[in-house]
Design an enzyme around this catalytic site. Structure first.
Site: not given
Ligand code: PSU
Ligand code: MN
Length: 308
Positions: A26, A160
Site C-alpha cells: 500500500e 493498529k
C-alpha cells in the site's frame, strides 16, 4: 472520452502472466503513515525485502489520476514527497481518477485493486478497524467491509493498537473475514506483540497459508479476505508502558484538536512517532519489513510457478 484502466507496471504484468509470485503493497503508509524523509527510504526497503524473498513487489497508488499497480521509483518518490496526496479508500478511486489526483491507497483500496488485477497477497503494517469512540462516532475503517468481499490475503501485525481491538475482531467475525495467527494463538497488537485477545487458528508456515488459499479457492464458498496476523517478537515490540502513555496522550489530543474521520489514524501515528522520539517509527518499520518478508514467502508458496 478518457479511459481509466488500471496500469500494471511492466514487471508486474510479466510476473502475473507467467504465474510468478507478486506481493501488493500500500501507499497510504508511505504518504500518511510514516514521517518524511524516512517514508521514501522505508518504501524502497519494503520493496527490496519482497524481492529478497523471491517475489515481485507491486506498490499501488494513484499518480495524476492514473491507478498504478507497481509504482516505479519516480512515482513512488512523488507520492512520498509531494504535498496534497489524497488518502484514497475504495470509494474515492473513481473520483480521484476523474479529477486527476495524486493519491495513496489504504488497505481497503489496495486490497480491492490488487484483487482486481489478480494479485492474491498483500503486506501492510496494521489494519484499520473499529475506533475506540466508535459507539459515538461510528468510525470504523472501510478496511473491514472491503476485506469481507475481497479475496486477498493480508499479512499484518493485527490492527493498529490505537483502535478498539476487541470490537474489531468481533466485526471481522461478523463480516466473515478469516483471521489466523502466524505461529501464535494470540492476536498481535501492532506496536505490541500481544493485543490480549485469543485467536481460534494458527498456521505454521507459508506453505500452510498456501494450503488455506488452495482450499478456499477449490471450495468456492468463501469469497472474502484472509488476515495472517504476524506478531513482532517480544524483544522488538514498543515498550508497553511507553505505548500506553503515548496512546493516552494521543487520544486526549484528538479530542482537544477536534480531529475526526480519515485524519484520525495519520494523526495518532504521527503523534506516536514524535512523542516516542522515533522509537515507534523503528518498531513500525520492523513490522512492515517482517510482514513484507512473510507475504513474499506466502506468495512464493502459493504461486503456480516459482520465482524467476
Ligand atoms: N498501517 C500502518 N500505517 C498506516 C496504515 C496502516 O502501519 O498508515 C493505514 C492503512 O492504509 C489503513 C489506514 O488502511 O491506515 C486506515 O485508515 P482509516 O482508519 O482511516 O480507515
Ligand atoms: Mn475512519
Amino acid at each position: 472520452m478518457t479511459t481509466f484502466h488500471i496500469r500494471p507496471g511492466t514487471e508486474v504484468v510479466e510476473a502475473l502472466r507467467d504465474g510468478r509470485p507478486v506481493v501488493a503493497l500500500e501507499s497510504t503508509i508511505v504518504s500518511h503513515g510514516l514521517p518524511r524523509p524516512d517514508n521514501l527510504r522505508v518504501a524502497r526497503q519494503i520493496e527490496q525485502t519482497v524481492r529478497d524473498a523471491g517475489a515481485v513487489p507491486a506498490t499501488i497508488g494513484m499518480v495524476g489520476g492514473e491507478l498504478v499497480v507497481g509504482l516505479d521509483d519516480t512515482e513512488l518518490t512523488r507520492l512520498a514527497t509531494v504535498d496534497g496526496v489524497a488518502k484514497l479508500s475504495v470509494r474515492d478511486l473513481a473520483v480521484a481518477a476523474a479529477t486527476g489526483a495524486d493519491g495513496a491507497t489504504t488497505v481497503a483500496a489496495t486490497s480491492a485493486v490488487a484483487a482486481a488485477v489478480g494479485i492474491g497477497v498483500f503486506a501492510t503494517g496494521g489494519l484499520g478497524g473499529v475506533h475506540r469512540e466508535a459507539a459515538q462516532t461510528f468510525d470504523e475503517s472501510a478496511d473491514l467491509v472491503t476485506l469481507a468481499r475481497t479475496p486477498i490475503t493480508v499479512v499484518c501485525a493485527g490492527v493498529k493498537s490505537i483502535l478498539d481491538v476487541g470490537a474489531t475482531l468481533e466485526r471481522l467475525e461478523t463480516l466473515g473475514v478469516g483471521v489466523v495467527g502466524y505461529r501464535t494463538r494470540r492476536f498481535p497488537g501492532f506496536y505490541l506483540t500481544d493485543s490480549g485477545f485469543d485467536l481460534d487458528w494458527s498456521v505454521d508456515s507459508p506453505e500452510q497459508v498456501a494450503a488455506v488459499l488452495a482450499a478456499r479457492e477449490q471450495h468456492g464458498v468463501h469469497g472474502g479476505g484472509l488476515i495472517v496476523a504476524n506478531p513482532l517478537p517480544v524483544d522488538e515490540q514498543l515498550d508497553p508502558a511507553l505505548h500506553d502513555r503515548t496512546l493516552a496522550e494521543g487520544l486526549a489530543r484528538l479530542g482537544r484538536d477536534g480531529v475526526t474521520g480519515k485524519a484520525v489514524t495519520p494523526f495518532l501515528l504521527a503523534h506516536f512517532h514524535s512523542a516516542t522520539e522515533g522509537a515507534s517509527l523503528a518498531v513500525n518499520v520492523r513490522i512492515i519489513l517482517r510482514n513484507a518478508d512473510l507475504a513474499a514467502r506466502i506468495a512464493v508458496a502459493a504461486a503456480p510457478r516459482p520465482a524467476a
